[in-house]
Scaffold this motif. Structure first.
Motif, PDB file in Angstrom:
ATOM      1  N   MET A  72       0.843  -1.166   0.000  1.00  0.00           N
ATOM      2  CA  MET A  72       0.000   0.000   0.000  1.00  0.00           C
ATOM      3  C   MET A  72       0.892   1.235   0.000  1.00  0.00           C
ATOM      4  O   MET A  72       1.793   1.362   0.806  1.00  0.00           O
ATOM      5  N   ASP A  73       0.600   2.105  -0.918  1.00  0.00           N
ATOM      6  CA  ASP A  73       1.368   3.344  -1.056  1.00  0.00           C
ATOM      7  C   ASP A  73       0.960   4.326   0.046  1.00  0.00           C
ATOM      8  O   ASP A  73      -0.152   4.277   0.560  1.00  0.00           O
ATOM      9  N   ILE A  74       1.842   5.222   0.421  1.00  0.00           N
ATOM     10  CA  ILE A  74       1.564   6.186   1.501  1.00  0.00           C
ATOM     11  C   ILE A  74       0.432   7.133   1.119  1.00  0.00           C
ATOM     12  O   ILE A  74      -0.359   7.541   1.965  1.00  0.00           O
ATOM     13  N   ILE A  75       0.304   7.460  -0.143  1.00  0.00           N
ATOM     14  CA  ILE A  75      -0.752   8.352  -0.612  1.00  0.00           C
ATOM     15  C   ILE A  75      -2.124   7.671  -0.426  1.00  0.00           C
ATOM     16  O   ILE A  75      -3.085   8.304   0.014  1.00  0.00           O
ATOM     17  N   GLU A  76      -2.203   6.405  -0.731  1.00  0.00           N
ATOM     18  CA  GLU A  76      -3.465   5.675  -0.549  1.00  0.00           C
ATOM     19  C   GLU A  76      -3.823   5.573   0.931  1.00  0.00           C
ATOM     20  O   GLU A  76      -4.996   5.650   1.302  1.00  0.00           O
ATOM     21  N   PHE A  77      -2.822   5.409   1.775  1.00  0.00           N
ATOM     22  CA  PHE A  77      -3.063   5.338   3.213  1.00  0.00           C
ATOM     23  C   PHE A  77      -3.609   6.669   3.745  1.00  0.00           C
ATOM     24  O   PHE A  77      -4.571   6.694   4.522  1.00  0.00           O
ATOM     25  N   ILE A  78      -3.020   7.772   3.326  1.00  0.00           N
ATOM     26  CA  ILE A  78      -3.487   9.104   3.745  1.00  0.00           C
ATOM     27  C   ILE A  78      -4.896   9.346   3.203  1.00  0.00           C
ATOM     28  O   ILE A  78      -5.758   9.900   3.903  1.00  0.00           O
ATOM     29  N   ARG A  79      -5.141   8.916   1.978  1.00  0.00           N
ATOM     30  CA  ARG A  79      -6.458   9.079   1.365  1.00  0.00           C
ATOM     31  C   ARG A  79      -7.510   8.259   2.141  1.00  0.00           C
ATOM     32  O   ARG A  79      -8.628   8.732   2.374  1.00  0.00           O
ATOM     33  N   ALA A  80      -7.170   7.055   2.583  1.00  0.00           N
ATOM     34  CA  ALA A  80      -8.097   6.227   3.357  1.00  0.00           C
ATOM     35  C   ALA A  80      -8.383   6.874   4.721  1.00  0.00           C
ATOM     36  O   ALA A  80      -9.524   6.880   5.183  1.00  0.00           O
ATOM     37  N   LEU A  81      -7.357   7.418   5.375  1.00  0.00           N
ATOM     38  CA  LEU A  81      -7.553   8.098   6.657  1.00  0.00           C
ATOM     39  C   LEU A  81      -8.423   9.345   6.496  1.00  0.00           C
ATOM     40  O   LEU A  81      -9.280   9.622   7.340  1.00  0.00           O
ATOM     41  N   ALA A  82      -8.223  10.085   5.408  1.00  0.00           N
ATOM     42  CA  ALA A  82      -9.034  11.279   5.154  1.00  0.00           C
ATOM     43  C   ALA A  82     -10.489  10.885   4.909  1.00  0.00           C
ATOM     44  O   ALA A  82     -11.418  11.542   5.401  1.00  0.00           O
ATOM     45  N   ALA A  83     -10.712   9.811   4.167  1.00  0.00           N
ATOM     46  CA  ALA A  83     -12.074   9.346   3.924  1.00  0.00           C
ATOM     47  C   ALA A  83     -12.735   8.905   5.233  1.00  0.00           C
ATOM     48  O   ALA A  83     -13.920   9.175   5.471  1.00  0.00           O
ATOM     49  N   LEU A  84     -11.968   8.242   6.104  1.00  0.00           N
ATOM     50  CA  LEU A  84     -12.486   7.837   7.401  1.00  0.00           C
ATOM     51  C   LEU A  84     -12.849   9.060   8.248  1.00  0.00           C
ATOM     52  O   LEU A  84     -13.906   9.093   8.884  1.00  0.00           O
TER      53      LEU A  84
END
Length: 102
Positions: free
Chosen positions: A1-13
């Motif tokens: 998992m890329d760091i950008i996808e992780f930040i995007r998932a946290l923002a969506a949460l």
């Protein structure tokens, strides 16, 4: 998992939790209780709840006013358990006047 996808998932949460919190706040402020308060503000209602007291998780004691007369109702288990009329004041009638015997 890329760091950008992780930040995007946290923002969506965070956005999702924020929307849930906003909905909860709106329901408290403008939900069914607020509608009930608006309806209760009308003075031409015949029936209103004066006071309510939870006796235990299944029973509730409610004072109801109907046409200016208050009644106490014991509710429980989804049914009406008791209807207790408010005691009426005792009115004493004057004693009949005795007529003089001639």
């Amino acid at each position: 998992m890329d760091i950008i996808e992780f930040i995007r998932a946290l923002a969506a949460l965070a956005v999702t939790l924020g929307l849930i919190g906003l909905a909860a706040w709106a329901m408290r402020k403008y939900g069914p209780d607020a509608i009930g308060r608006v309806i209760a503000a009308r003075q031409d209602r015949r029936l209103r709840i004066v006071e309510s007291l939870a006796l235990d998780p299944t029973r509730r004691l409610v004072v109801v006013s109907l046409d200016g007369e208050e009644r106490m109702v014991l509710l429980g288990d989804g049914k009406l358990l008791d209807w207790v009329p408010r005691p009426r004041p005792v009115v004493e009638l004057p004693a009949p006047a005795s007529e003089p015997v001639a």
